[in-house]
Design an enzyme around this catalytic site. Structure first.
Site, PDB file in Angstrom:
ATOM      1  N   GLU A  20      54.561  43.950  63.188  1.00 31.40           N
ATOM      2  CA  GLU A  20      54.169  43.044  62.061  1.00 31.40           C
ATOM      3  C   GLU A  20      54.539  43.058  60.790  1.00 31.40           C
ATOM      4  O   GLU A  20      55.493  44.000  60.928  1.00 31.40           O
ATOM      5  CB  GLU A  20      52.863  43.986  61.687  1.00 31.40           C
ATOM      6  CG  GLU A  20      52.780  44.769  60.642  1.00 31.40           C
ATOM      7  CD  GLU A  20      51.737  45.927  61.151  1.00 31.40           C
ATOM      8  OE1 GLU A  20      51.413  46.286  62.236  1.00 31.40           O
ATOM      9  OE2 GLU A  20      50.392  45.976  60.207  1.00 31.40           O
ATOM     10  N   LYS A  25      55.832  43.144  57.700  1.00 29.32           N
ATOM     11  CA  LYS A  25      55.797  43.677  56.247  1.00 29.32           C
ATOM     12  C   LYS A  25      55.620  43.554  54.701  1.00 29.32           C
ATOM     13  O   LYS A  25      56.621  42.808  54.472  1.00 29.32           O
ATOM     14  CB  LYS A  25      57.225  44.899  55.903  1.00 29.32           C
ATOM     15  CG  LYS A  25      56.715  45.857  54.803  1.00 29.32           C
ATOM     16  CD  LYS A  25      57.861  46.821  54.897  1.00 29.32           C
ATOM     17  CE  LYS A  25      57.469  48.600  53.895  1.00 29.32           C
ATOM     18  NZ  LYS A  25      57.445  47.581  51.918  1.00 29.32           N
ATOM     19  N   ASP A  48      55.336  41.863  51.107  1.00 30.34           N
ATOM     20  CA  ASP A  48      55.778  42.470  50.018  1.00 30.34           C
ATOM     21  C   ASP A  48      54.314  41.733  49.224  1.00 30.34           C
ATOM     22  O   ASP A  48      54.643  41.424  48.399  1.00 30.34           O
ATOM     23  CB  ASP A  48      57.132  41.637  49.647  1.00 30.34           C
ATOM     24  CG  ASP A  48      58.178  41.879  49.034  1.00 30.34           C
ATOM     25  OD1 ASP A  48      57.795  43.295  48.142  1.00 30.34           O
ATOM     26  OD2 ASP A  48      58.366  41.597  48.106  1.00 30.34           O
ATOM     27  N   TYR A  55      45.810  46.143  57.467  1.00 33.42           N
ATOM     28  CA  TYR A  55      46.367  46.585  58.068  1.00 33.42           C
ATOM     29  C   TYR A  55      46.260  48.873  58.994  1.00 33.42           C
ATOM     30  O   TYR A  55      47.005  48.796  59.537  1.00 33.42           O
ATOM     31  CB  TYR A  55      48.210  46.668  58.244  1.00 33.42           C
ATOM     32  CG  TYR A  55      48.550  46.748  56.736  1.00 33.42           C
ATOM     33  CD1 TYR A  55      48.583  47.719  56.436  1.00 33.42           C
ATOM     34  CD2 TYR A  55      48.751  45.704  55.935  1.00 33.42           C
ATOM     35  CE1 TYR A  55      49.201  48.495  55.459  1.00 33.42           C
ATOM     36  CE2 TYR A  55      49.680  45.900  54.725  1.00 33.42           C
ATOM     37  CZ  TYR A  55      49.292  47.957  54.082  1.00 33.42           C
ATOM     38  OH  TYR A  55      50.321  47.704  52.987  1.00 33.42           O
ATOM     39  N   LYS A  99      64.021  46.549  57.644  1.00 36.65           N
ATOM     40  CA  LYS A  99      63.921  46.120  56.570  1.00 36.65           C
ATOM     41  C   LYS A  99      65.087  44.485  56.945  1.00 36.65           C
ATOM     42  O   LYS A  99      65.704  45.102  57.507  1.00 36.65           O
ATOM     43  CB  LYS A  99      64.647  46.267  55.715  1.00 36.65           C
ATOM     44  CG  LYS A  99      63.833  47.538  54.961  1.00 36.65           C
ATOM     45  CD  LYS A  99      62.401  47.444  54.194  1.00 36.65           C
ATOM     46  CE  LYS A  99      62.413  47.226  52.816  1.00 36.65           C
ATOM     47  NZ  LYS A  99      62.035  48.179  51.543  1.00 36.65           N
ATOM     48  N   CYS A 120      85.705  50.344  19.755  1.00 39.82           N
ATOM     49  CA  CYS A 120      84.316  49.638  19.866  1.00 39.82           C
ATOM     50  C   CYS A 120      83.934  48.076  19.012  1.00 39.82           C
ATOM     51  O   CYS A 120      84.260  47.992  18.752  1.00 39.82           O
ATOM     52  CB  CYS A 120      83.228  50.632  19.086  1.00 39.82           C
ATOM     53  SG  CYS A 120      81.970  49.735  19.182  1.00 39.82           S
ATOM     54  N   CYS A 133      81.763  48.546  16.240  1.00 35.89           N
ATOM     55  CA  CYS A 133      81.982  49.144  15.068  1.00 35.89           C
ATOM     56  C   CYS A 133      83.666  49.138  14.281  1.00 35.89           C
ATOM     57  O   CYS A 133      84.422  49.496  13.486  1.00 35.89           O
ATOM     58  CB  CYS A 133      81.507  50.391  14.414  1.00 35.89           C
ATOM     59  SG  CYS A 133      82.148  52.173  15.458  1.00 35.89           S
ATOM     60  N   CYS A 179      82.983  54.898  22.094  1.00 37.49           N
ATOM     61  CA  CYS A 179      82.962  54.307  21.224  1.00 37.49           C
ATOM     62  C   CYS A 179      83.211  55.974  20.080  1.00 37.49           C
ATOM     63  O   CYS A 179      81.924  56.985  20.350  1.00 37.49           O
ATOM     64  CB  CYS A 179      81.730  53.767  20.245  1.00 37.49           C
ATOM     65  SG  CYS A 179      81.834  53.519  18.406  1.00 37.49           S
ATOM     66  N   CYS A 187      78.927  54.296  13.865  1.00 39.87           N
ATOM     67  CA  CYS A 187      78.591  52.825  14.909  1.00 39.87           C
ATOM     68  C   CYS A 187      77.171  52.589  14.930  1.00 39.87           C
ATOM     69  O   CYS A 187      76.152  53.588  15.049  1.00 39.87           O
ATOM     70  CB  CYS A 187      78.732  53.568  15.924  1.00 39.87           C
ATOM     71  SG  CYS A 187      79.127  52.122  17.033  1.00 39.87           S
TER      72      CYS A 187
END
Ligand code: IVH
Length: 714
Positions: free
Chosen positions: A129, A131, A133, A241, A329, A434, A437, A458, A464
């Site tokens: 059957e 599945k 969602d 179900y 699936k 970075c 900074c 960084c 920073c």
């Protein structure tokens, strides 16, 4: 209909005004109910209606003595006063094992045949059957009448959503037919059709409200509305179900049970069929997959179940999944799009993470605009363990890339179409400093392996701003201090405006605001009510759980579990403070190593944190403001207090998480591996090396029944 009080904030109402407001709201809401239900001709939007109900509820909460006999909160549109009540499922709600291809399905049937010792020629029917969602719901009927509807929750305990479930037309409130067993629990999936989802989003858009992402989230959100009048405006459906507790069984097969549910008045999925032959079963899977676009609801696979209930009973469970069912699936959905840009984000520990900005594309029903690119190597085409990704193809801005999204998993970039790579695009150059900074960004070398870390960081630390903001967000976030109303956006705005620079500043906000000319209530998006609420929310966390506080500091490698271990060991913040700040660095390190669950990486990180003066400054200023709660010592006489317990093998009467939670509640420590320090190994069927090791070490062992006996729950 308004009066002189209708625009006054709840907080500002006095007793007399509140009484008049409640009277007005009772009349007003009743009128709108009649318009909506009776004449199907609402005058106001759902949002406005919702606001009226919320105001009514808010005033009632402030002035409980004024709650009227005819209050809307007591009527149909039922408003739960707090969050939902918890419901313990009489029989846990299970989840399913997954199969991803035909071979997994063959293996599944082989495993069952072996388990049952079925002779080769003997048939075993399986049902197949879709599945759905959506989200699962358990409906309990006593003497044929619906008494409780509960969400799955963690499988053992869910939320009581009875009033909301009653608004779903597929959920009968009384079961049809004769000879209905006294207790019947029907389980199935609540979902929203595509049409209802699109329609709802249109309404949301028209009201200027944010739209929903997909039908499943919308169904979940709709079922969990505090006001069932709102749920009633969201068309939800339900397929039955499965079942939970049954005082008598009306059938002996899965098919028979589902047929019976239909007779009771439930909708059952028309695509359910049973098969004796696996090839036929797989054909049905492919048929459903082909029909998937035509279905009016989302599905994400096909569920196979052993049809014969006697065989199901023999097969039983392994931890939280039945041995007699599997979800096959559908393959993850894929789509091609264009990589528009690669941006670098700086996290609270300074990690530079590349993020893909994509041409928006729908994959698996969700619009995807971003994808994480993990780190520098990933962009180049190398995985975190050095494996080759995308055949080693690097990612360049302008590339055509293939996205894959499966379930709730973050989308991944699976492939690059080199034939479409625009002429002249250069490889992506990962920054060496970075972007926020400007401090240099480096890849640490792992002392043990001598290899460069995959993450570039960084080196700016506390200077920073990106790290500072991310730390603040973390501090206020759910798992940490959980300050209501101080979300990521507010943290960013406050930091930007110079209102807060570190965690300690959060707690002086109210006091500084009172003295300031630039009041929070005058800032965009704020008012006196919301500002007062925020200050109250901040005050409310001054007495926070010790582990949340330690976790909130965002010390590298100190996650929630480590924070819990530290809290348990030190017991209160003063003891922890003393241990971290009054010893030499080496002593701190050595002491930490002796804490259960703490290894050299964490000890090193804590040592470094507490040897940095700027951290100590914030730490000390914070402790003036916040008084973390000492850990409650488990006062019980359970024989497992302080014992280290290992659960292994398949547990059949409780899930692993349940077992762990149960043991911890009784004051035991649960470990994943057996050592000399282990006091007890609880072994279920199929226990292997851990059980053997325990026996070799002379550690006490028992089975699940023995465990229940030991803790006095047999
Ligand atoms: S049977 C004992 N059948 O999938 C078996 N589950 O991954 C219990 N689901 O929590 C589940 N459609 O919410 C079953 N036709 C179906 C289903 C289904 C959707 C969901 C259910 C469950 C989850 C497990």
């Amino acid at each position: 209909m308004t009066n002189e009080y209708s625009n006054i904030a709840i907080e500002a109402l006095n007793h007399k005004a509140a009484s008049q407001e409640l009277e007005r709201l009772a009349l007003e809401i009743t009128r709108h109910d009649a318009l909506y239900h009776g004449k199907d001709n609402p005058e106001i939007s759902d949002a406005e209606y919702d606001a009226l109900r919320r105001r009514n509820l808010g005033i009632e909460q402030r002035f409980p003595d004024l709650i009227r006999e005819d209050s809307p909160s007591k009527k149909v549109g039922f408003v739960a006063l707090d969050k939902f009540e918890k419901v313990t499922h009489s029989i846990p709600m299970l989840s399913l094992e997954n199969a991803f291809n035909d071979q997994d399905v063959y293996d599944f049937t082989k495993r069952m045949r072996k388990f049952l010792n079925l002779p080769a020629g003997e048939k075993m029917s399986l049902t197949a059957e879709p599945k759905i969602d959506g989200l699962s719901l358990s409906l309990r009927y006593e003497k044929g009448k619906l008494v409780t509807a509960a969400t799955r929750g963690d499988g053992a305990t869910g939320e009581n959503v009875t009033e909301n479930a009653k608004t779903i037309s597929d959920v009968p409130t009384v079961l049809a037919g004769d000879n209905i067993p006294d207790v019947v629990e029907i389980r199935g999936e609540v979902y929203m059709s595509h049409a209802a989802f699109l329609d709802l989003n249109k309404r949301m858009e028209a009201q200027g409200k944010p739209t929903y992402v997909n039908p499943r989230n919308t169904a979940a959100g709709s079922l969990r509305q505090l006001d069932s009048a709102i749920t009633a405006t969201r068309p939800l459906n339900f397929f039955a179900y499965a079942w939970g507790e049954m005082s008598a069984m009306p059938a002996t097969t899965q098919m028979g049970m589902v047929e019976w549910m239909r007779a009771c008045g439930f909708r059952i999925n028309p695509l359910m069929q049973s098969f004796e032959n696996i090839e036929e079963l797989l054909k049905h899977y492919r048929q459903i997959e082909a029909d998937r676009p035509e279905l009016v609801y989302d599905i994400d696979g096909v569920v196979y179940k052993v049809d014969d209930l006697a065989l199901q009973a023999r097969l039983g469970l392994k931890s939280r999944v039945p041995r007699w069912a599997i979800a096959h699936k559908f393959p993850a959905e894929k789509a091609w799009t264009i990589l528009r840009d690669i941006e670098i984000q700086v996290g609270r520990t300074g990690a530079l993470t590349p993020v893909a900005r994509l041409e928006p594309i729908t994959v698996g029903g969700v619009v995807v605009t971003n994808a994480t690119l993990h780190n520098e190597d990933y962009v180049k085409g190398v995985g975190s363990k050095g494996e080759v990704l995308r055949d080693g193809k690097d990612l360049r801005v302008g590339d055509h890339v293939m996205l894959q999204r499966a379930g709730d998993v973050i989308p991944q970039i699976l492939d690059v179409d080199l034939s479409k790579r625009p002429y002249g695009v250069e490889p992506f150059e990962f920054p060496t400093s970075c972007p926020v900074c400007g401090s240099s960004a480096i890849r640490d070398v792992n002392e043990k392996t001598g290899k460069a870390d995959s993450v570039k960081r960084c080196t700016g630390g506390l200077i920073c701003p990106a790290q500072a903001v991310e730390r603040l967000k973390h501090f206020a976030s759910r798992g940490a201090l959980d300050i209501d109303g101080l979300g990521d956006k507010q943290v960013e705005a406050f930091y930007e405006a110079g209102r807060i620079a570190d965690a300690a500043d959060i707690f002086t906000l109210r006091e500084r605001d009172a003295r300031s000319l630039k009041k929070l209530k005058d800032m965009e998006g704020w008012g006196s009510t919301s500002a007062a609420k925020l200050f109250d929310a901040i005050d409310a966390v001054r007495e926070v759980d010790m582990y949340r506080y330690i976790f909130g500091l965002g010390i590298r490698h100190v996650g929630e579990q480590t924070a819990k271990d530290l809290s348990k060991t030190y017991g209160d913040i003063d003891a922890f403070n003393k241990a971290m700040t009054s010893l030499s660095e080496q002593q701190v390190y050595d002491e930490l190593l002796s804490v259960d669950g703490i290894g050299s990486t964490v000890a090193q990180a804590l040592k470094e944190f507490f040897s940095e003066t700027r951290n100590l400054d914030v730490w000390n200023r914070l402790l003036v403001q916040v008084k973390p709660k000492p850990v409650e010592q488990v006062a019980n006489d359970s024989p497992v207090v302080g014992k280290t317990v290992v659960f292994t093998g398949s547990l059949e009467q409780m899930t692993r998480d349940e077992a762990k939670a149960m043991a911890e509640r009784l004051g035991a420590k649960v470990s994943g591996s057996v050592s000399k320090k282990t006091d007890l190994v609880v072994a279920g069927p199929g226990a292997g090396s851990k059980l053997k090791k325990a026996e070799d070490l002379g550690v006490e062992t028992t089975d699940e029944d023995g465990w229940f006996k030991l803790i006095g729950r047999d």
